[in-house]
Design a protein around this motif. Structure first.
Motif, PDB file in Angstrom:
ATOM      1  N   ILE A 165       8.695 -45.050  77.791  1.00 20.04           N
ATOM      2  CA  ILE A 165      10.152 -44.244  78.148  1.00 20.04           C
ATOM      3  C   ILE A 165      11.075 -45.243  78.574  1.00 20.04           C
ATOM      4  CG2 ILE A 165      11.034 -42.715  79.977  1.00 20.04           C
ATOM      5  CD1 ILE A 165       9.119 -41.319  78.040  1.00 20.04           C
ATOM      6  N   GLU A 166      10.721 -46.206  79.439  1.00 22.89           N
ATOM      7  CA  GLU A 166      11.871 -47.436  79.630  1.00 22.89           C
ATOM      8  C   GLU A 166      12.254 -48.144  78.481  1.00 22.89           C
ATOM      9  OE1 GLU A 166      13.934 -50.088  82.428  1.00 22.89           O
ATOM     10  OE2 GLU A 166      13.158 -48.188  82.763  1.00 22.89           O
ATOM     11  N   GLY A 167      11.220 -48.441  77.193  1.00 22.13           N
ATOM     12  CA  GLY A 167      11.641 -48.939  76.278  1.00 22.13           C
ATOM     13  C   GLY A 167      12.781 -48.171  75.538  1.00 22.13           C
ATOM     14  N   ILE A 168      12.458 -46.764  75.274  1.00 22.35           N
ATOM     15  CA  ILE A 168      13.328 -45.898  74.695  1.00 22.35           C
ATOM     16  C   ILE A 168      14.961 -45.848  75.350  1.00 22.35           C
ATOM     17  CG2 ILE A 168      13.781 -43.601  73.818  1.00 22.35           C
ATOM     18  CD1 ILE A 168      10.860 -42.951  74.115  1.00 22.35           C
ATOM     19  N   LEU A 169      14.891 -45.859  76.480  1.00 25.08           N
ATOM     20  CA  LEU A 169      16.194 -45.943  77.201  1.00 25.08           C
ATOM     21  C   LEU A 169      16.918 -47.079  77.146  1.00 25.08           C
ATOM     22  CD1 LEU A 169      15.066 -43.957  80.774  1.00 25.08           C
ATOM     23  CD2 LEU A 169      16.570 -42.844  78.623  1.00 25.08           C
ATOM     24  N   ASN A 170      16.465 -48.182  76.936  1.00 16.81           N
ATOM     25  CA  ASN A 170      16.692 -49.614  76.628  1.00 16.81           C
ATOM     26  C   ASN A 170      17.171 -49.697  75.147  1.00 16.81           C
ATOM     27  OD1 ASN A 170      17.147 -50.447  79.389  1.00 16.81           O
ATOM     28  ND2 ASN A 170      15.075 -51.219  79.145  1.00 16.81           N
ATOM     29  N   ARG A 180      25.066 -44.361  68.190  1.00 16.21           N
ATOM     30  CA  ARG A 180      25.414 -43.449  67.184  1.00 16.21           C
ATOM     31  C   ARG A 180      26.312 -42.128  67.156  1.00 16.21           C
ATOM     32  NH1 ARG A 180      20.108 -42.196  64.223  1.00 16.21           N
ATOM     33  NH2 ARG A 180      20.529 -44.056  62.939  1.00 16.21           N
ATOM     34  N   TYR A 181      27.197 -42.462  67.933  1.00 16.33           N
ATOM     35  CA  TYR A 181      28.412 -41.548  68.144  1.00 16.33           C
ATOM     36  C   TYR A 181      29.252 -41.216  66.839  1.00 16.33           C
ATOM     37  CZ  TYR A 181      26.993 -40.593  73.026  1.00 16.33           C
ATOM     38  OH  TYR A 181      26.271 -40.283  74.098  1.00 16.33           O
ATOM     39  N   PRO A 182      29.990 -40.202  66.878  1.00 21.28           N
ATOM     40  CA  PRO A 182      30.511 -40.043  65.560  1.00 21.28           C
ATOM     41  C   PRO A 182      32.088 -40.667  65.532  1.00 21.28           C
ATOM     42  CG  PRO A 182      30.790 -38.031  66.868  1.00 21.28           C
ATOM     43  CD  PRO A 182      29.748 -39.023  67.379  1.00 21.28           C
ATOM     44  N   SER A 203      25.725 -35.894  76.512  1.00 22.34           N
ATOM     45  CA  SER A 203      26.999 -36.339  76.308  1.00 22.34           C
ATOM     46  C   SER A 203      26.820 -36.218  74.644  1.00 22.34           C
ATOM     47  CB  SER A 203      26.690 -38.056  76.539  1.00 22.34           C
ATOM     48  OG  SER A 203      27.696 -38.650  75.859  1.00 22.34           O
ATOM     49  N   CYS A 204      25.412 -36.130  74.127  1.00 19.83           N
ATOM     50  CA  CYS A 204      25.635 -36.011  72.554  1.00 19.83           C
ATOM     51  C   CYS A 204      26.011 -34.495  72.109  1.00 19.83           C
ATOM     52  CB  CYS A 204      24.421 -36.188  71.971  1.00 19.83           C
ATOM     53  SG  CYS A 204      23.855 -37.945  72.137  1.00 19.83           S
ATOM     54  N   THR A 238      19.365 -37.206  66.239  1.00 29.79           N
ATOM     55  CA  THR A 238      18.538 -38.068  66.288  1.00 29.79           C
ATOM     56  C   THR A 238      18.292 -38.677  67.850  1.00 29.79           C
ATOM     57  OG1 THR A 238      18.848 -38.839  63.874  1.00 29.79           O
ATOM     58  CG2 THR A 238      17.269 -40.285  65.418  1.00 29.79           C
ATOM     59  N   THR A 239      19.523 -39.071  68.338  1.00 29.11           N
ATOM     60  CA  THR A 239      19.355 -39.172  69.706  1.00 29.11           C
ATOM     61  C   THR A 239      18.893 -38.284  70.594  1.00 29.11           C
ATOM     62  OG1 THR A 239      21.371 -40.819  69.274  1.00 29.11           O
ATOM     63  CG2 THR A 239      20.854 -40.095  71.619  1.00 29.11           C
ATOM     64  N   ILE A 240      19.525 -36.945  70.274  1.00 30.38           N
ATOM     65  CA  ILE A 240      19.003 -35.827  71.060  1.00 30.38           C
ATOM     66  C   ILE A 240      17.612 -35.740  71.102  1.00 30.38           C
ATOM     67  CG2 ILE A 240      19.340 -33.283  71.256  1.00 30.38           C
ATOM     68  CD1 ILE A 240      22.124 -33.766  70.565  1.00 30.38           C
TER      69      ILE A 240
END
Length: 472
Positions: free
Chosen positions: A68-73, A81-83, A163-164, A128-130
Motif C-alpha cells: 500500500i505504501e508503495g502505491i501511495l509513493n 495523470r491530471y487532465p 481529487s480525481c 486509472t488513478t481512481i
C-alpha cells in the motif's frame, strides 16, 4: 459567427496517453476499467521491491501494508495523470496560426473549444488513478496492520479519489447549480471492474467528493513532510476549492481558515531568481499537495503566447510579471512560472496556499467579512510585489473588493486548470459572464457563457463499451 454552426475539426486516430515520468517496465497489476471502456495494464513500484505477480490477471491486488505504501509513493500514477484540456480551452493564452496547424486534431479541438469525443487520457487516465485508490481501500479491509496506519492510508486513498472525481467533474459534468437532473460524472467507488458504470447527477457527484474529503481530513496527518502525499491542510484546501465551485461561500471560507491555520506559508517572490528558466521550485513551501498533468502540446512555451490584456494587467512593481513570464524574440510572452518546477508545459494540478488565500478572500467578502478579505488579499499581494511598493487594498465596498480579488485570482492562478472552473461558475452571475473568442485561419470561434461546450464530450470508448449517456 454563431457557435452552434461550427463544425468540429476532423478527428485523427486516437493518441496514446503520454506521461513525462520515467517509464515503469514490469507490469504487476492488471485491471479492466469498464468505466472508461479501455483495458488498462498498469504497474506499481513498492518502496523496496516490485509487487509480486498475482494469479488472477483480471484484477490483482496488493497484499501487505508495504505494498500500500508503495502505491501511495508512486508519483507517476497517483499524482501525474491530471487532465490539461481545460487549460488548453481557457483564455490565458493564444496560438499563432502556424503553431495551431502544427498540433494534432485533439489539441486543436481543445483550443477551439469544439464538441467532439476523442478525449483520450484526459478522460481515462484519472480513472486509472481512481482504480488504484479503490484497490487500496478494499485491500485495507482484508489485510492486517496497525490500525492507525490503516486509517491514514484509507484517508489518503479517499483524498486521491475525491481529487480525481473533482477534476473530472470540471470537464465532463454540467456546472454546479443545485440541479439534480443535470448529468454529473461516472463515479467509481469500488474496485469491482465488472460493475457497470452509470452517470450520477451533479449533486450526487459533488456529495461523493465532499464525503471523501471530509472523511479523509479526520485521519490525514498534519505533517507536510512529503508534499506529494495527502495531508490535512491539503484536504481542507481542496474542500475550500470544491465549496467555492459549488458557490457555498460559508463553507469555502470555513475550510480556507482551517487550511491556513495549519499551513499559511507564502513564498516571498522577492527571494526568487526572476531571470531563471524555472524560477519556482517543485515541493516549495506553498505546496500543500503536489500533482500535475502531462505537458500538452498546445501549451509548449514555443507555442503558447500569453494573452496581451492579461499580461498588461500586471503593474511594473508586480514581481509576477517577471517570475511568471519570459519575453519572446517577437515581443510576445510565454509562461515559465509553473509550480511543477519543470521547464515544460505540465500543469500544476495540486493545492497551494496562494490559492487558499484567494479562496478565503473571495468567500469572506461574499459573506460580508470585508476586513478579513482585505487582510487575506493584502497578505498575499505583499509577497508578490517588490518590497515596500505594494499599496494595500483599502476599500470597504464589497462589490469593488470582490472585483479586485477576482482580478488577482486570474493573475495569480493561471495555468493551474482552475480558470475553466472559475469561468463556469462566474458565468452564472449577472455582470460576470464572459464571451470568449479565438481567431484561427481567418475564422472567429466564439464560446458563449451558457454554451454546452463548457462541458466536454465523454471519450467515445467509454460511451461505446459501457453505454454511458453522452453529453449533449
Amino acid at each position: 459567427m454563431a457557435s452552434n454552426r461550427l463544425r468540429p475539426i476532423p478527428l485523427a486516430l486516437k493518441q496514446p496517453y503520454n506521461n513525462d515520468m520515467k517509464t515503469i517496465t514490469k507490469s504487476t497489476i492488471h485491471a479492466a476499467m469498464v468505466c472508461t471502456g479501455i483495458v488498462l495494464l498498469f504497474s506499481i513500484i513498492s518502496c523496496k521491491k516490485y509487487l509480486e505477480e498475482k494469479p488472477d490477471l483480471s484484477i490483482a491486488t496488493p497484499s501487505t501494508m508495504s505494498d500500500i505504501e508503495g502505491i501511495l509513493n508512486n508519483y507517476n500514477f497517483m499524482n501525474a495523470r491530471y487532465p490539461s484540456a481545460s487549460e488548453v480551452s481557457a483564455d490565458n493564452f493564444y496560438l499563432l496560426t502556424a503553431d495551431f496547424n502544427a498540433l494534432n486534431d485533439r489539441q486543436r479541438n481543445f483550443y477551439l473549444r469544439q464538441k467532439f469525443d476523442d478525449i483520450g487520457g484526459d478522460y481515462s487516465a484519472l480513472y486509472t488513478t481512481i482504480e488504484y485508490a479503490n484497490i487500496i481501500l478494499e485491500t485495507l479491509e482484508k489485510i492486517s496492520g496497525d490500525e492507525t496506519q490503516k486509517a491514514q492510508y484509507r484517508a489518503e486513498a479517499r483524498f486521491v479519489r475525491a481529487s480525481c472525481h473533482y477534476a473530472l467533474a470540471q470537464l465532463f459534468a454540467a456546472p454546479y447549480n443545485n440541479n439534480d437532473s443535470a448529468l454529473g460524472i461516472a463515479l467509481r467507488l469500488t474496485a469491482n471492474i465488472n460493475e457497470r458504470p452509470t452517470r450520477a447527477t451533479v449533486n450526487e457527484t459533488y456529495q461523493a467528493i465532499l464525503d471523501d474529503l471530509q472523511a479523509a481530513a479526520k485521519a490525514l496527518p498534519s505533517s507536510l513532510a512529503l508534499r506529494f502525499r495527502p495531508n490535512r491542510a491539503a484536504a481542507f484546501g481542496l474542500l475550500s476549492r470544491v465549496f467555492l465551485t459549488m458557490q457555498n461561500f460559508e463553507q469555502a471560507e470555513k475550510y480556507a481558515d482551517s487550511c491556513l491555520s495549519i499551513s499559511g506559508t507564502l513564498l516571498d517572490y522577492n527571494n526568487l531568481n526572476a531571470n531563471a528558466t524555472v524560477p519556482i521550485a517543485q515541493f516549495n513551501e506553498e505546496i500543500l499537495y503536489d500533482a500535475r498533468s502531462s505537458p500538452p502540446a498546445a501549451l509548449a512555451t514555443s507555442r503558447a503566447k500569453i494573452d496581451t490584456l492579461l499580461y498588461a494587467s500586471y503593474q511594473s512593481n508586480d514581481l509576477r510579471q517577471t517570475v511568471y513570464f519570459r519575453t519572446n524574440t517577437n515581443g510576445s510572452r510565454s509562461f515559465k512560472g509553473n509550480y511543477t518546477g519543470l521547464n515544460n508545459a505540465s500543469i500544476f494540478s495540486g493545492v497551494a496556499t496562494d490559492e487558499v488565500y484567494l479562496n478565503g478572500a473571495e468567500a469572506a467578502v461574499r459573506n460580508g467579512h470585508q476586513a478579513k478579505a482585505l487582510s487575506l488579499i493584502n497578505a498575499l499581494m505583499a509577497k508578490r510585489w517588490k518590497t515596500g511598493t505594494f499599496q494595500p487594498y483599502q476599500t470597504t465596498d464589497a462589490a469593488t473588493l470582490l472585483t479586485e480579488i477576482l482580478k488577482e485570482r486570474r493573475k495569480e492562478l493561471l495555468f493551474r486548470s482552475l480558470r475553466w472552473a472559475d469561468l463556469r461558475r462566474l458565468n452564472q452571475e449577472a455582470g460576470r459572464s464572459q464571451v470568449l473568442t479565438r481567431e484561427i485561419n481567418g475564422q472567429t470561434y466564439t464560446l458563449e457563457p451558457q454554451s454546452p461546450r463548457y462541458v466536454f464530450a465523454i471519450d467515445r470508448a467509454a460511451v461505446e463499451i459501457s453505454g454511458l449517456p453522452q453529453n449533449p
